[in-house]
Design a protein around this motif. Sequence first.
Motif, PDB file in Angstrom:
ATOM      1  N   ARG A 153       1.655  -0.431 -13.850  1.00  0.00           N
ATOM      2  CA  ARG A 153       0.939   0.352 -13.734  1.00  0.00           C
ATOM      3  C   ARG A 153      -0.717   0.734 -13.762  1.00  0.00           C
ATOM      4  O   ARG A 153      -1.506   1.215 -13.318  1.00  0.00           O
ATOM      5  N   ASN A 154      -1.269  -0.539 -14.457  1.00  0.00           N
ATOM      6  CA  ASN A 154      -2.768  -0.762 -13.939  1.00  0.00           C
ATOM      7  C   ASN A 154      -2.561  -1.619 -12.947  1.00  0.00           C
ATOM      8  O   ASN A 154      -4.505  -1.728 -13.074  1.00  0.00           O
ATOM      9  N   ALA A 155      -2.273  -2.342 -12.181  1.00  0.00           N
ATOM     10  CA  ALA A 155      -2.765  -2.500 -11.214  1.00  0.00           C
ATOM     11  C   ALA A 155      -3.602  -1.752 -10.119  1.00  0.00           C
ATOM     12  O   ALA A 155      -3.469  -0.336  -9.372  1.00  0.00           O
ATOM     13  N   PRO A 156      -4.561  -2.193  -9.344  1.00  0.00           N
ATOM     14  CA  PRO A 156      -5.980  -0.796  -8.884  1.00  0.00           C
ATOM     15  C   PRO A 156      -4.826  -0.598  -7.069  1.00  0.00           C
ATOM     16  O   PRO A 156      -4.342  -1.738  -6.687  1.00  0.00           O
ATOM     17  N   ALA A 157      -5.729   0.409  -7.380  1.00  0.00           N
ATOM     18  CA  ALA A 157      -4.810   1.173  -5.915  1.00  0.00           C
ATOM     19  C   ALA A 157      -5.915  -0.266  -4.539  1.00  0.00           C
ATOM     20  O   ALA A 157      -6.778   0.076  -5.245  1.00  0.00           O
ATOM     21  N   GLY A 158      -4.934  -0.378  -3.959  1.00  0.00           N
ATOM     22  CA  GLY A 158      -5.865  -0.824  -2.759  1.00  0.00           C
ATOM     23  C   GLY A 158      -6.369   0.343  -1.830  1.00  0.00           C
ATOM     24  O   GLY A 158      -6.287   0.822  -2.109  1.00  0.00           O
ATOM     25  N   ASN A 159      -7.207  -0.156  -1.068  1.00  0.00           N
ATOM     26  CA  ASN A 159      -8.583   0.299   0.081  1.00  0.00           C
ATOM     27  C   ASN A 159      -7.488   0.634   1.340  1.00  0.00           C
ATOM     28  O   ASN A 159      -6.075   1.346   0.915  1.00  0.00           O
ATOM     29  N   ILE A 160      -7.766   2.079   1.100  1.00  0.00           N
ATOM     30  CA  ILE A 160      -7.027   2.925   2.585  1.00  0.00           C
ATOM     31  C   ILE A 160      -7.929   2.471   4.025  1.00  0.00           C
ATOM     32  O   ILE A 160      -9.029   1.916   4.140  1.00  0.00           O
ATOM     33  N   PHE A 161      -7.540   1.830   5.013  1.00  0.00           N
ATOM     34  CA  PHE A 161      -7.439   1.752   6.035  1.00  0.00           C
ATOM     35  C   PHE A 161      -8.723   2.552   6.654  1.00  0.00           C
ATOM     36  O   PHE A 161      -8.008   3.673   6.838  1.00  0.00           O
ATOM     37  N   PRO A 162      -9.802   1.416   7.407  1.00  0.00           N
ATOM     38  CA  PRO A 162     -11.012   3.243   7.670  1.00  0.00           C
ATOM     39  C   PRO A 162     -10.642   3.622   9.226  1.00  0.00           C
ATOM     40  O   PRO A 162     -10.899   4.875   9.132  1.00  0.00           O
ATOM     41  N   ASN A 163      -8.657   3.162   9.821  1.00  0.00           N
ATOM     42  CA  ASN A 163      -8.603   4.424  11.078  1.00  0.00           C
ATOM     43  C   ASN A 163      -6.968   4.366  10.982  1.00  0.00           C
ATOM     44  O   ASN A 163      -6.175   3.889  10.584  1.00  0.00           O
ATOM     45  N   LYS A 164      -7.219   6.061  10.892  1.00  0.00           N
ATOM     46  CA  LYS A 164      -5.308   6.424  10.778  1.00  0.00           C
ATOM     47  C   LYS A 164      -4.825   6.079  11.458  1.00  0.00           C
ATOM     48  O   LYS A 164      -5.225   6.258  12.706  1.00  0.00           O
ATOM     49  N   ALA A 165      -3.529   6.177  11.436  1.00  0.00           N
ATOM     50  CA  ALA A 165      -2.316   5.820  12.320  1.00  0.00           C
ATOM     51  C   ALA A 165      -2.177   6.857  13.224  1.00  0.00           C
ATOM     52  O   ALA A 165      -2.102   7.821  12.655  1.00  0.00           O
ATOM     53  N   GLU A 166      -1.494   6.624  14.832  1.00  0.00           N
ATOM     54  CA  GLU A 166      -1.615   8.078  15.044  1.00  0.00           C
ATOM     55  C   GLU A 166      -0.220   7.701  14.969  1.00  0.00           C
ATOM     56  O   GLU A 166       0.907   7.519  15.005  1.00  0.00           O
ATOM     57  N   LEU A 167       0.653   9.673  14.423  1.00  0.00           N
ATOM     58  CA  LEU A 167       1.723   9.275  13.705  1.00  0.00           C
ATOM     59  C   LEU A 167       2.708  10.997  14.511  1.00  0.00           C
ATOM     60  O   LEU A 167       1.942  11.200  15.852  1.00  0.00           O
ATOM     61  N   HIS A 168       3.989  10.925  14.602  1.00  0.00           N
ATOM     62  CA  HIS A 168       4.415  11.439  15.480  1.00  0.00           C
ATOM     63  C   HIS A 168       4.538  12.885  14.302  1.00  0.00           C
ATOM     64  O   HIS A 168       3.189  13.044  13.683  1.00  0.00           O
ATOM     65  N   THR A 169       5.476  13.662  14.885  1.00  0.00           N
ATOM     66  CA  THR A 169       5.363  14.773  13.782  1.00  0.00           C
ATOM     67  C   THR A 169       5.480  15.506  12.815  1.00  0.00           C
ATOM     68  O   THR A 169       5.567  13.195  11.797  1.00  0.00           O
ATOM     69  N   PRO A 170       4.650  16.301  11.975  1.00  0.00           N
ATOM     70  CA  PRO A 170       5.244  15.311   9.929  1.00  0.00           C
ATOM     71  C   PRO A 170       6.723  15.854   9.820  1.00  0.00           C
ATOM     72  O   PRO A 170       6.821  14.929   8.982  1.00  0.00           O
ATOM     73  N   GLU A 171       7.769  16.190  10.621  1.00  0.00           N
ATOM     74  CA  GLU A 171       8.848  16.045  10.477  1.00  0.00           C
ATOM     75  C   GLU A 171       9.431  14.561  10.331  1.00  0.00           C
ATOM     76  O   GLU A 171       9.981  14.124   9.651  1.00  0.00           O
ATOM     77  N   ILE A 172       9.185  13.843  11.369  1.00  0.00           N
ATOM     78  CA  ILE A 172       9.525  12.673  11.583  1.00  0.00           C
ATOM     79  C   ILE A 172       8.210  12.011  10.869  1.00  0.00           C
ATOM     80  O   ILE A 172       9.193  10.444  10.216  1.00  0.00           O
ATOM     81  N   THR A 173       7.591  12.271  10.330  1.00  0.00           N
ATOM     82  CA  THR A 173       6.078  11.116   9.471  1.00  0.00           C
ATOM     83  C   THR A 173       7.528  11.476   8.303  1.00  0.00           C
ATOM     84  O   THR A 173       7.681  10.341   7.734  1.00  0.00           O
ATOM     85  N   SER A 174       7.369  12.646   8.042  1.00  0.00           N
ATOM     86  CA  SER A 174       8.514  12.534   6.251  1.00  0.00           C
ATOM     87  C   SER A 174       9.728  11.636   6.259  1.00  0.00           C
ATOM     88  O   SER A 174       9.815  11.400   5.353  1.00  0.00           O
ATOM     89  N   SER A 175      10.425  11.929   7.168  1.00  0.00           N
ATOM     90  CA  SER A 175      11.783  11.180   7.620  1.00  0.00           C
ATOM     91  C   SER A 175      11.028   9.585   7.627  1.00  0.00           C
ATOM     92  O   SER A 175      12.328   8.556   6.799  1.00  0.00           O
ATOM     93  N   HIS A 176      10.564   9.263   7.987  1.00  0.00           N
ATOM     94  CA  HIS A 176      10.019   7.920   8.058  1.00  0.00           C
ATOM     95  C   HIS A 176       9.308   7.530   6.909  1.00  0.00           C
ATOM     96  O   HIS A 176       9.433   6.176   5.745  1.00  0.00           O
ATOM     97  N   VAL A 177       9.258   8.806   6.290  1.00  0.00           N
ATOM     98  CA  VAL A 177       7.950   7.672   4.279  1.00  0.00           C
ATOM     99  C   VAL A 177       9.834   8.147   3.921  1.00  0.00           C
ATOM    100  O   VAL A 177      10.034   7.399   2.787  1.00  0.00           O
ATOM    101  N   LYS A 178      10.875   8.712   4.072  1.00  0.00           N
ATOM    102  CA  LYS A 178      12.370   8.749   3.097  1.00  0.00           C
ATOM    103  C   LYS A 178      12.729   7.070   3.593  1.00  0.00           C
ATOM    104  O   LYS A 178      13.697   7.068   2.629  1.00  0.00           O
ATOM    105  N   GLY A 179      12.419   7.335   4.698  1.00  0.00           N
ATOM    106  CA  GLY A 179      13.346   5.711   5.145  1.00  0.00           C
ATOM    107  C   GLY A 179      12.593   4.220   4.226  1.00  0.00           C
ATOM    108  O   GLY A 179      13.538   4.040   3.437  1.00  0.00           O
ATOM    109  N   MET A 180      11.123   4.499   4.438  1.00  0.00           N
ATOM    110  CA  MET A 180      10.757   3.011   3.630  1.00  0.00           C
ATOM    111  C   MET A 180      11.146   3.172   1.958  1.00  0.00           C
ATOM    112  O   MET A 180      11.403   2.356   1.771  1.00  0.00           O
ATOM    113  N   ALA A 181      10.953   4.503   1.398  1.00  0.00           N
ATOM    114  CA  ALA A 181      10.990   4.541   0.171  1.00  0.00           C
ATOM    115  C   ALA A 181      12.404   4.277   0.007  1.00  0.00           C
ATOM    116  O   ALA A 181      13.054   3.209  -1.262  1.00  0.00           O
TER     117      ALA A 181
END
Length: 189
Positions: free
Chosen positions: A39-67
């Motif tokens: 809980r007290n661990a500091p959040a890391g930095n945001i990578f300065p270059n945004k990744a190229e993503l698929h559609t929001p639906e595919i990105t959501s499926s990737h997030v769910k799979g990672m989780a």
Amino acid sequence: MALKFPWSGKDSHKDDPFWEFFINTPPADLTNTVTELIRNAPAGNIFPNKAELHTPEITSSHVKGMAQYFGTEMIGIVKLDVNTPSNPDQLPFAILCAVHADYDPRAAKGIGGQMPVQNGLFITFVLSSWIRELGFRATVARDANVDALAAKAGLGTLNGNGRLVSREFGAEVYVADAIYTDLPLAADG
């Protein structure tokens, strides 16, 4: 003959004099648990270059799979109103992860009862770190309305106490801290 393990369920501990202590007695020193560490661990930095993503639906499926890979048993995404005082960072999405909880962490303050909290903190810490590595904001925060957000995301319904009840686990579910993000996602609810 089925092999019975002492950790295989609540009923297997009814004759164990130490189990009640293990489940319900909070640690004398919170540094003996990983919850405060994560809980007290500091959040890391945001990578300065945004990744190229698929559609929001595919990105959501990737997030769910990672989780799920990190250990969540239920996950949902909700669209947030960015123009409210409760969303000062104006992040448009919340990711809700939930895990099975044999014991309600709010009632079972011992180390054994806190396992779902520890699992949830690990999942949200690593998942939010991964989102920041993709170049997007991701903030983990305990929200008093996390159960309502999880219900809105389709993870279950709310009981009379405002607690999440899921089809898979009934009331034996713990909703981890919410991840608020600007990663373009498709909402479940």
